[in-house]
Scaffold this active site. Structure first.
Site, PDB file in Angstrom:
ATOM      1  N   ARG A 152       1.427  -3.949  58.876  1.00 10.74           N
ATOM      2  CA  ARG A 152       2.742  -4.507  58.537  1.00 10.74           C
ATOM      3  C   ARG A 152       2.710  -5.299  57.224  1.00 10.74           C
ATOM      4  NH1 ARG A 152       2.717  -1.353  61.946  1.00 10.74           N
ATOM      5  NH2 ARG A 152       3.636  -1.475  64.042  1.00 10.74           N
ATOM      6  N   SER A 201      11.632  -6.628  65.161  1.00 11.99           N
ATOM      7  CA  SER A 201      10.562  -7.493  65.667  1.00 11.99           C
ATOM      8  C   SER A 201      10.450  -8.759  64.828  1.00 11.99           C
ATOM      9  CB  SER A 201       9.233  -6.751  65.649  1.00 11.99           C
ATOM     10  OG  SER A 201       9.273  -5.642  66.520  1.00 11.99           O
ATOM     11  N   GLU A 272       6.923 -11.227  61.099  1.00 13.98           N
ATOM     12  CA  GLU A 272       6.994  -9.884  60.526  1.00 13.98           C
ATOM     13  C   GLU A 272       8.231  -9.736  59.660  1.00 13.98           C
ATOM     14  OE1 GLU A 272       7.523  -5.391  62.352  1.00 13.98           O
ATOM     15  OE2 GLU A 272       6.042  -6.714  63.259  1.00 13.98           O
TER      16      GLU A 272
END
Length: 282
Positions: A152, A201, A272
Site C-alpha cells: 500500500r 479502508s 492507509e
C-alpha cells in the site's frame, strides 16, 4: 477555478481547492505543472480525506485521453484517470485475467499506482509494467522498482502525476474472470459497508495476528460516532458519513482508534487513506 472538493470525494467531505482543473492530455498536465503551484490529483475521490478548510494547491482530475483504456495483446494501457472498473471490464472482454482483485478498489489506475492498491491477495505491483509520470521537470516512464512499490505504498509524491500505466495481464476465459469477480464482489458486499459513503479502508493491516478491522472491533469501536462520522457497524476499519460528517470528525475517530489499538495491543496503526491539505492523524 475553485471548487468544493466534497463534490469529488466518496466520503463527501472536504473544502475548496485553491484551483481545480481537468486536463485531458499529457501536454496539458505538463503545462499546469510548470505553473509552479503545489499540485495534487484526486482520481475518483476514494481513499482520500480532504481538509475541511480546503487545499492550497492546484487539484487535478484527469479526463479525456488521460482516462482512456486500450488493449494490445496481453498489455492493457490506461490513462491515470481511467476507472479500475472500466479497465477490468476491458480486460475481461479481451480475455485477460490478473486484474480481478481491482473489483474491490473503487478508484483509478493512477491512484492504484500511487498507493500500490490491492485487495484479496493481488496488487498493482504484480501486474504493472511501467507508469508514465509527469512532473514540472518533464515526463518519463518508471518501473515498479523505480516507483518503490511496497505494501500500500509508493515513493510518488504530490507534484508527480501518473498520466498513464501499462499492465501485463494473463489470458483467461471471460466467463472465468466474470465468475471470479462475482465471487470477490460477494465477499466484499458481505464484509464491507458497500452501500454507505466511506473512503475505503482506514488503516493498513499491522504486523499482528489480528487485521486492523478485527483489532478495532475488539477495541469496541464498531458503531462509535463522533459528529457526523461513525465507525462502520459492519466493518471496524471503515468510517461512514452518517449524515453531515466533516473531515475533522473522521480524523477524531481515527485518533481514537489509534489510541485504543496502542493501549490495548501496543500497536501503532498506520493510516492507509491519503490526506490532502493541512491535516494529520494524531
Amino acid at each position: 477555478m475553485s471548487v468544493e472538493l466534497s463534490r469529488y470525494t466518496t466520503l463527501g467531505t472536504g473544502g475548496p481547492a485553491r484551483e481545480f482543473a481537468q486536463p485531458t492530455s499529457v501536454a496539458e498536465v505538463e503545462g499546469l505543472l510548470r505553473r509552479g503551484l503545489p499540485v495534487a490529483t484526486i482520481g475518483l475521490g476514494s481513499n482520500l480525506l480532504v481538509a475541511d478548510d480546503g487545499v492550497d494547491a492546484l487539484v487535478l482530475k484527469l479526463a479525456g485521453e488521460l482516462a482512456a483504456v486500450e488493449v494490445e495483446g496481453d498489455l492493457l494501457r490506461a490513462g491515470g484517470g481511467a476507472a479500475n472498473a472500466v479497465c477490468l471490464h476491458r480486460a475481461r472482454t479481451a480475455g485477460l485475467g490478473g486484474f480481478e482483485f481491482a473489483c474491490a478498489i473503487p478508484g483509478t489506475i493512477g491512484g492504484g499506482v500511487w498507493m500500490n492498491g490491492g485487495a484479496y491477495g493481488g496488487d498493482f505491483s504484480q501486474v504493472l509494467v511501467r507508469a508514465l509520470v509527469a512532473t514540472a521537470d518533464g515526463t518519463g516512464w518508471l518501473t515498479p522498482e523505480e516507483l518503490g512499490l511496497s505494501y500500500r505504498h509508493s515513493e510518488l509524491r504530490h507534484g508527480q502525476v501518473v498520466v498513464q500505466a501499462e499492465l501485463r495481464l494473463t489470458p483467461r476465459p471471460p466467463e472465468e474472470i466474470k465468475a471470479a469477480v462475482r465471487e470477490l464482489n460477494a465477499q466484499r458486499k458481505a464484509a464491507q459497508p458497500t452501500n454507505r459513503r466511506t473512503f475505503g479502508s482506514v488503516f493498513k493491516n499491522p504486523d499482528h495476528e489480528l487485521s486492523a478491522g478485527r483489532m478495532l472491533e475488539a477495541c469496541g469501536l464498531k458503531g462509535h460516532r463522533i459528529g457526523g462520522a461513525q465507525v462502520s457497524p459492519k466493518h471496524a476499519n471503515f468510517i461512514e458519513n452518517a449524515g453531515g460528517a466533516r473531515t475533522a470528525d473522521a480524523l477524531a475517530l481515527m485518533a481514537e482508534a489509534r489510541r485504543r489499538a496502542r493501549e490495548q495491543y501496543g500497536v501503532e496503526l498506520v493510516h492507509e487513506v491519503e490526506l490532502l491539505g493541512d491535516i494529520e492523524v494524531t
